[in-house]
Design an enzyme around this catalytic site. Structure first.
Site, mmCIF file in Angstrom:
data_model
loop_
_atom_site.group_PDB
_atom_site.id
_atom_site.type_symbol
_atom_site.label_atom_id
_atom_site.label_comp_id
_atom_site.label_asym_id
_atom_site.label_seq_id
_atom_site.Cartn_x
_atom_site.Cartn_y
_atom_site.Cartn_z
ATOM 1 N N GLU A 1 21.750 81.529 75.073
ATOM 2 C CA GLU A 1 22.348 81.008 73.837
ATOM 3 C C GLU A 1 22.184 79.487 73.665
ATOM 4 O O GLU A 1 21.790 79.037 72.595
ATOM 5 C CB GLU A 1 23.823 81.417 73.763
ATOM 6 N N ASP B 1 29.791 74.911 72.785
ATOM 7 C CA ASP B 1 29.910 76.242 72.184
ATOM 8 C C ASP B 1 31.330 76.779 72.371
ATOM 9 O O ASP B 1 31.694 77.239 73.450
ATOM 10 C CB ASP B 1 28.869 77.172 72.844
ATOM 11 N N ASP C 1 21.909 87.185 67.445
ATOM 12 C CA ASP C 1 22.977 86.641 68.289
ATOM 13 C C ASP C 1 24.015 87.749 68.397
ATOM 14 O O ASP C 1 24.766 87.998 67.457
ATOM 15 C CB ASP C 1 23.554 85.381 67.621
ATOM 16 N N LYS D 1 31.277 92.793 74.678
ATOM 17 C CA LYS D 1 30.324 91.952 75.423
ATOM 18 C C LYS D 1 30.902 91.501 76.764
ATOM 19 O O LYS D 1 30.167 91.260 77.714
ATOM 20 C CB LYS D 1 29.987 90.738 74.559
#
Ligand code: AMP
Length: 621
Positions: free
Chosen positions: A172, A194, A9, A71
């Site tokens: 994800e 999330d 991850d 990211k």
């Protein structure tokens, strides 16, 4: 024994590596003994590279040479990330390709986000190698569901730079669903909530008999734990100013310390009802030259008050995802929590109130995505039984048709892979080519949507309009790549293009497009109604003209001249009218006249009307 494949991850704030050992996924601790590795990279003056916790500690000392949240920039053009760039302290700029990159003074060059990601991946790879005592060369890496092809490719490149062959890029939420075991249940719908460090994502998934299907996704790329930290920081700055008259906002080192202390306090308040924030020597009082200390108590209740609106926003997004999936809260069997920010008690409380049940707590929210990646890696290495994964299209896909309308072939949130064909026809007599304009978006008018590409189908044998049959097929493969083909069913002639279904669209752009569609709903409906009414009028004008032309001598002269007047009037309306009622009145008039003409021609029963469905905007030759 087969080579082990790791699951990673690669997060915005933290990254995690896991692997299947025996039958079980195991999260591997890094070189510092922590299962969570901050996605932070820092370069020292000696050009030494630090990754994870040591790099995070340097963020205070040397923010210029320390990159976090890389990211957010991966696989993106500089011009797309201007807003994001403002939020970070190091400098983001364009490299020679116009891609976002970071200027690192200590290296004297720019570093691409892939290189930053690669450093984090390398550290995790080495941690796994040390733990397993074998070389690792293959991995599954997760990305947000909304990542486009470029962002996915850049993530793959990061893997390559780290010496990893990336066998699969996994979404994800799908990874979270795998970790929850959704593939083993039958007909269960889950919602993945999330809430990470910098982003918030909701996905609704359905599972059964080895298949996981994503039903809907929604999110906000600027909503996360960092916003909670900011609220505490702002409060501390304000209180400090009230007490001492000194504004800490101007002191960069103080700000970084405040940020860390705020995050620490927030975390503590997930387990305690009250905490103390203690920052000795936070700054120097400019008037007395004496050091100042910050000391404050913060209660959980106070924190909840500060962040209530942030949590409310996440719940609004949850509602939107449910609406998109056409589901009610009671249709969701389980809410799976992902991301460190779901530890906030207020978050859990709101979820419980909304769904009427406790969220699922079986898997650690920091590790659930990596565990899912490890399971997928296990499938690829043959350690775990095959699972089928299905994703959805984020926006509708279609073609431009007559009058500048977008005709949807694949609605948004359709599971992929998917294939859909529809038959269209020409707009003018003897038209020998049609333009296929591929569009993406939710607005009814073509020009308001994103153009994905255009091509022409030529060599259609000349025929009256409405006669040629042109079959247009949309085919989206597992990687989200769209193939469009157009085929003249008369001659079998075919043309095609390949486009990226997610071509360059970021989650923000998708959100923006959806918001705009909502905002312009009424006005768009009216525009579409007008175009449709005009298309109808045009069709009837065409039919009447054709009948007149073919039967002129069989009709009384005054009827012919009346019909010609009506047609002339109708053409004016077609060209200029903005009012749908006016167009409809003109259409009625044409129909009425056509009725009269038809009455005279009682023997002629077969009417020449258009068939073959909608008309593609064409270019008469
Ligand atoms: P992630 O991106 O999933 O690693 O999430 C990181 C975010 O979770 C950061 O903003 C952390 O501050 C936050 N976080 C971690 N632990 C806690 C906790 N116990 N309570 C509240 N937030 C937390």
């Amino acid at each position: 024994m087969a080579e082990k494949i790791i699951g990673i991850d690669l997060g915005t704030t933290n990254s995690v590596v896991a692997v299947i050992i025996g039958d079980e996924p195991v999260v591997i601790a890094n070189q510092e003994g922590s299962r969570l590795t901050p996605s932070v990279v820092s370069w020292t003056k000696e050009k030494e590279v630090l990754v994870g916790e040591p790099a995070k500690r340097r963020a205070i000392l040397d923010p210029e040479n320390t990159v976090y949240e890389s990211k957010r920039f991966i696989g993106r053009k500089y011009e797309e990330v201007l807003e994001e760039a403002k939020r970070v302290s190091y400098r983001v700029s364009a490299d020679d390709k116009g891609d976002a990159s970071f200027e690192i003074p200590n290296l004297g060059r720019k570093v691409r986000p892939e290189e930053v990601g690669a450093q984090v991946l390398k550290k995790l790879k080495e941690a796994a190698e040390a733990y397993l005592g074998e070389k690792i060369t293959k991995a599954v890496i997760t990305v947000p569901a909304y990542f486009n092809e470029r962002q996915r490719q850049a993530t793959k490149d990061a893997g390559k730079l780290a010496g990893l062959e990336v066998l699969r890029i996994l979404n994800e939420p799908t990874a979270a669903a795998l970790a929850y075991g959704l593939d083993k249940k039958s007909d269960v719908k889950i919602l993945v909530y999330d809430f990470g460090g910098g982003t918030f994502d909701v996905s609704i998934l359905e599972g059964g008999e080895g298949v996981i299907e994503v039903k809907a996704t929604a999110g906000d790329t600027h909503l996360g734990g960092a916003n909670v930290d900011e609220r505490i920081m702002e409060w501390l700055i304000e209180e400090f100013k009230k007490e001492t008259g000194v504004d800490l906002k101007k002191d960069r080192t103080a700000l970084q310390r405040l940020k860390d202390a705020s995050e620490q306090a927030k975390k503590e308040l997930s387990f305690k009802l009250e905490t103390e924030i203690n920052l000795p020597f936070i700054t120097i009082d400019p008037s007395t030259n004496q050091p100042l200390h910050l000391q404050k108590r913060l209660t959980r209740a106070r924190l909840e008050e500060m962040i209530k609106d942030l949590v409310d926003r996440t719940m609004e997004i949850v509602k939107k995802a449910l609406e998109d999936a056409k589901l009610r809260p009671q249709d969701i069997q389980e809410v799976v929590l992902v991301g460190g920010s779901t530890r906030i008690p207020l978050v859990q409380q709101r979820i419980k109130e909304f769904f009427g049940r406790e969220p699922h707590k079986g898997v650690n929210p920091d590790e659930v995505v990596a565990v899912g990646a490890a399971i997928q890696a296990g499938v690829l290495s043959g350690q775990v039984k095959e699972i089928l994964l299905v994703d959805v299209t984020p926006l509708s896909l279609g073609v431009e048709t007559y009058g500048g309308v977008m005709t949807v072939l694949i609605p948004r949130n359709t599971p992929i892979p998917y294939r859909k064909c529809e038959t269209f026809t020409t707009a003018s007599d003897y038209q020998t080519e049609v333009e296929i304009h591929v569009l993406q978006g939710e607005r009814p008018m073509a020009k308001d949507n994103k153009s994905l590409g255009k091509f022409y189908l030529t060599g259609i044998p000349p025929a009256p309009r409405g006669v040629p049959k042109i079959e247009v097929c949309f085919d989206i493969d597992v990687d989200g790549i769209l193939h469009v083909t157009a085929k003249d069913l008369g001659t079998g002639k075919e043309q095609s293009i390949r486009v990226q279904a997610s071509s360059g669209l970021t989650q923000e752009e998708i959100e923006k497009m959806l918001k705009e569609a909502q905002l312009h709903e009424e006005e768009d409906r009216k525009k579409k109604e007008l175009v449709e009414a005009k298309n109808q009028l045009d069709q009837h004008v065409y039919n009447l003209e054709k009948i007149l032309k073919e039967n002129r001598e069989k009709l009384p002269a005054e009827l012919v001249s009346e019909a010609e007047k009506v047609l002339e009037e109708a053409k004016k309306v077609f060209a200029g009218a903005q009012d749908v009622q006016e167009v409809r009145r003109a259409t009625e008039k044409v129909l009425e006249t056509a009725g009269k003409v038809g009455g005279h021609l009682y023997q002629q029963t077969s009417r020449t009307s258009g068939e073959g469905g909608e008309v593609i905007e064409g270019k008469p030759m």
